[in-house]
Design an enzyme around this catalytic site. Structure first.
Site, PDB file in Angstrom:
ATOM      1  CE  LYS A  63      12.711   0.775  -7.255  1.00  0.00           C
ATOM      2  NZ  LYS A  63      11.317   1.162  -7.443  1.00  0.00           N
ATOM      3  N   GLY A  77       3.781   3.738  -2.822  1.00  0.00           N
ATOM      4  CA  GLY A  77       2.358   3.530  -3.091  1.00  0.00           C
ATOM      5  C   GLY A  77       1.428   4.482  -2.362  1.00  0.00           C
ATOM      6  CB  ALA A 131       8.734   5.298  -3.425  1.00  0.00           C
ATOM      7  N   GLY A 132       6.154   7.346  -3.831  1.00  0.00           N
ATOM      8  CA  GLY A 132       5.386   8.338  -3.087  1.00  0.00           C
ATOM      9  C   GLY A 132       4.951   9.551  -3.884  1.00  0.00           C
ATOM     10  CG  ASN A 187       3.871   1.303 -10.758  1.00  0.00           C
ATOM     11  OD1 ASN A 187       2.794   1.371 -11.315  1.00  0.00           O
ATOM     12  ND2 ASN A 187       4.489   0.153 -10.606  1.00  0.00           N
ATOM     13  CB  THR A 188       1.079   3.890  -6.774  1.00  0.00           C
ATOM     14  OG1 THR A 188       1.879   2.762  -6.421  1.00  0.00           O
ATOM     15  CG2 THR A 188      -0.292   3.762  -6.146  1.00  0.00           C
TER      16      THR A 188
END
Lengths: 421, 65, 257
Positions: C97, C158, C184-185, C206-207
């Protein structure tokens, strides 16, 4: 018109052919084995690497118009974005009862993407020599018509007459004869056209990338090639001889034109030759996939129906009546909202007045499909030595009449908004 | 000077990469090694000697998004 | 159709559409998160090895899960290429990635450098999954550079702010033939579900999971939401009623047969 007619009888007898030519013509018509392989490129034909033909033909062959239902059509009309499946539903017989709803949606898309503008252009036929035997076409090499190729002086004279009428966009056409109408000849005509018009389009025989690059350099910026039918087997039975017989080379013409630097390309099937729903699907997918590969290019669609030709008054578009044509045009507009749609003078004035409100963005005016007869037609002067016409037109309005009629519809006629770069 | 993962490591001078990694307790299957910005493949660890002037990076996977 | 629904990245086929990030949480929880989420791909970062850590993340990842190393830390194409090559050297496959940022405030990806890195790595046989800002022209360049998927951001990495770029991601989904993986986000399962309803091929998160109260439970919630969104997409969403009347004069009155 016989509404149950399934096939046209295209074949014309021509008593003026030499015995050898007549023998050859009859042989081609009656003996498929006497015809060349329509899928094989000829030695002078460039082969590009492209998967678009496979994708388009696979989708067309898999399409079953009768499996779609009213539910599929309504679902398609409710979606913000029209998927390929939605488009297939809109082209299907199940959509016919929803034509008014399709027209309303198409009208919204047209106005959203093109505002109230309707563009006007005129075609200029500079030669009608043809080396192909396409059985439905008035220019076919076995048809007994008066042939003519304009000299540069004659072309310039025609252009002056047309430009004086106010036209700013021109589409130059030839019959498909590379030996009579060479690339150099067409290029010279483009250079002349640049002097009189702001946008020069070509509808000529398919050629190689380097030829398109040359013609672009001469001033042409738009290339239209009609595939006629995307059904290769049917194609083979209609295009019996000549370069045009080679189906894949013709299919890839638009892509070569873009590779050669042309700004835009035009597409069409000639409705009435084969299953019109499948041909409409293939035409639109041809645009769709090419647009994805060449996102900078301008794309436009036409939707001609078969017309009578000199020496065969009976040719007609079979089951493609005005309603079916309107359905195809609405479906094109909903699926390809960004694409220009041209409706030619093959259609009546009443149809064109109606369809410019719904889906069509470009119309021709002051049309002649003959060779060298603009002065006679525009100014009423006596017709001199002119070449015969490709097909009979249905809408004979002049630029002025067309301009006024477009305004009458609440739309804005636009002669050109174009910058050649 | 010899630098390994940003730290001075003159004690590695003349050692093979294999010997150095083992002496430091690395698990060979979990790491990759770069010497002067060129990857040293695992089969070359034994034959590659660390010399003065070398900059060596030893990396592994860790949590990341 | 729904039961055998899979997608393909560089010739590898996956049935789970959840790509799980492994950052910011305890190694002990990775196994549970992977299995509760039903994830088949997990992302990892490459960092300097520290021999004092006796534990390695690879020991915590269940067998059969595809590793997707990222190039986080790279500020330009050259650094991303270097990190990708090191990652492959660890012998965990050809996936990478690409993540290139030189903006430390918003952590936005640099599309231009990402395209350059994609071209180099795709030629070297990597299965390249570029993380990018959802720009159609950049996405087309990534396709031409040999990417295996496109990974547009939903909002800054994040941030858990959800689908701030929704309209632009929709354009990519409509126009790009590769799998579009929203990365993301994404902060909540409902946002992951919405992106899947739009036609995204998969979600990377992830976050949102790492900062949740119960990590494995949140991983599971995401897995379920992604599956729900996918099913809704495949089913064809129902219509939305719009206000507005219909014209009284028919548009098609001029037609005759």
């Amino acid at each position: 018109m016989d509404t149950n007619q399934k096939e046209n009888d295209f074949i014309i007898q021509n008593g003026k052919l030499s015995p050898a030519a007549l023998k050859r013509k009859t042989e081609l018509e009656n003996n498929p084995a006497s015809r060349t392989d329509h899928m094989a490129y000829l030695p002078d034909m460039e082969q590009i690497s492209s998967d678009i033909r496979d994708k388009v033909l696979a989708a067309m062959n898999a399409y079953e118009p009768d499996k779609y239902t009213a539910r599929d059509v309504l679902a398609a009309l409710s979606h913000d974005r029209c998927s390929i499946e939605d488009f297939k539903a809109l082209l299907s017989p199940a959509a016919e009862p929803f034509l008014e709803k399709m027209a309303q949606r198409a009208e919204r898309e047209t106005r959203n993407h093109f505002g109230n503008s309707t563009y006007i252009f005129t075609p200029l036929y500079i030669a009608n020599y043809c080396e192909n035997y396409c059985v439905y076409c008035g220019f076919n090499c076995y048809n007994d018509i008066h042939r003519k190729q304009l000299s540069m002086e004659e072309i310039e004279h025609e252009m002056k007459v047309i430009a004086d009428s106010g036209i700013e966009e021109i589409l130059m056409l030839t019959g498909e004869s590379k030996s009579k109408s060479s690339i150099t000849y067409i290029g010279d005509a483009c250079r002349l056209a640049k002097k009189y018009f702001r946008n020069v389009g070509l509808e000529i025989y398919p050629c190689n990338t380097k030829d398109y690059a040359y013609l672009h350099e001469c001033g042409a910026d738009y290339v239209t090639v009609f595939q006629e039918t995307y059904n290769a087997d049917k194609y083979e039975t209609l295009h019996l001889m000549g370069h045009k017989r080679v189906f894949p080379y013709r299919f890839e013409a638009q892509e070569r034109a873009l590779m050669g630097g042309m700004r835009g390309v035009g597409f069409s099937a000639l409705l009435g030759l084969s299953d019109f729903r499948k041909d409409a699907l293939a035409t639109a997918l041809h645009v769709y996939y090419l647009q994805r590969k060449y996102p900078h290019a301008e794309m436009s669609l036409s939707c001609p129906r078969l017309r009578p030709i000199i020496n065969n008054e009976k040719i007609n578009p079979l089951d493609v009546h005005e309603k079916q044509l309107c359905q195809v045009l609405c479906a094109y507009r909903i699926f390809l909202p960004y694409a220009g749609i041209t409706v030619s003078s093959r259609e009546s004035a009443s149809f064109r007045n109606g369809i410019i409100k719904i889906a069509c963005t470009k119309v021709s005016a002051g049309v002649s499909t003959g060779i060298g007869d603009h002065e006679a037609k525009y100014e009423g002067s006596e017709e001199k030595d002119c070449g015969d016409e490709q097909f009979e037109i249905a809408d004979t309005r002049s630029l002025k009449q067309m301009y006024d009629d477009i305004k009458q519809q609440g739309l804005w006629p636009v002669l050109n908004d174009y910058l050649y770069v | 000077m010899i630098q390994i993962n940003g730290n001075e490591a003159m004690q590695a001078d003349g050692m093979s990469i294999a010997d150095y990694l083992l002496s430091e307790g690395y698990v060979l299957s979990h790491i990759a090694v770069e010497r002067n910005e060129v990857i040293v493949s695992k089969k070359d660890y034994a034959d590659t000697r660390i010399q003065d002037g070398d900059v060596i990076e030893i990396v592994q996977f860790m949590g990341g998004g | 159709m729904i039961e055998n629904d899979t997608f393909t990245l560089g010739g590898h086929t996956f049935s789970s559409r959840f790509i799980l990030g492994s950052g910011k949480y305890n190694l002990d929880l990775i196994r549970a998160a992977v299995s509760d989420a039903g994830a088949q791909i997990i992302t990892l970062a490459v960092r300097r090895a520290n021999t004092k850590d006796s534990e390695n993340i690879l020991d915590y990842i269940p067998e059969g899960v595809t590793l997707l190393p990222n190039t986080s830390g790279a500020r330009n194409a050259d650094e991303a290429v270097r990190i990708a090559r090191l990652a492959r050297e660890m012998g965990c496959g050809d996936f990478v990635k690409i993540e290139i940022m030189h903006d430390s405030k918003y952590l936005l990806p640099d599309n231009y450098e990402t395209i350059k890195a994609t071209e180099i790595l795709a030629k070297e046989g990597f299965i390249v999954m570029p993380y990018m800002y959802p720009d159609l022209n950049a996405a087309r360049d990534l396709v031409n550079a040999g990417a295996a998927s496109i990974m547009p951001l939903a909002s800054p990495i994040g941030s858990n702010k959800g689908l701030a770029t929704k309209e632009f991601i929709q354009i990519l989904i409509d126009e790009i033939d590769l799998p579009v993986i929203v990365d993301a986000g994404i902060g909540k399962p409902s946002q992951a579900c919405e992106a899947m309803e739009m036609g995204a091929a998969a979600i990377m998160a992830n976050t949102a999971i790492a900062t949740a109260g119960n990590i494995p439970e949140m991983a599971k919630a995401f897995g379920l939401a992604i599956e729900a969104g996918r099913r809704a997409y495949l089913s064809g969403l129902g219509r939305v009623l719009n206000k507005g009347g219909e014209a009284s004069d028919p548009l098609t009155g001029f037609l005759h047969n």
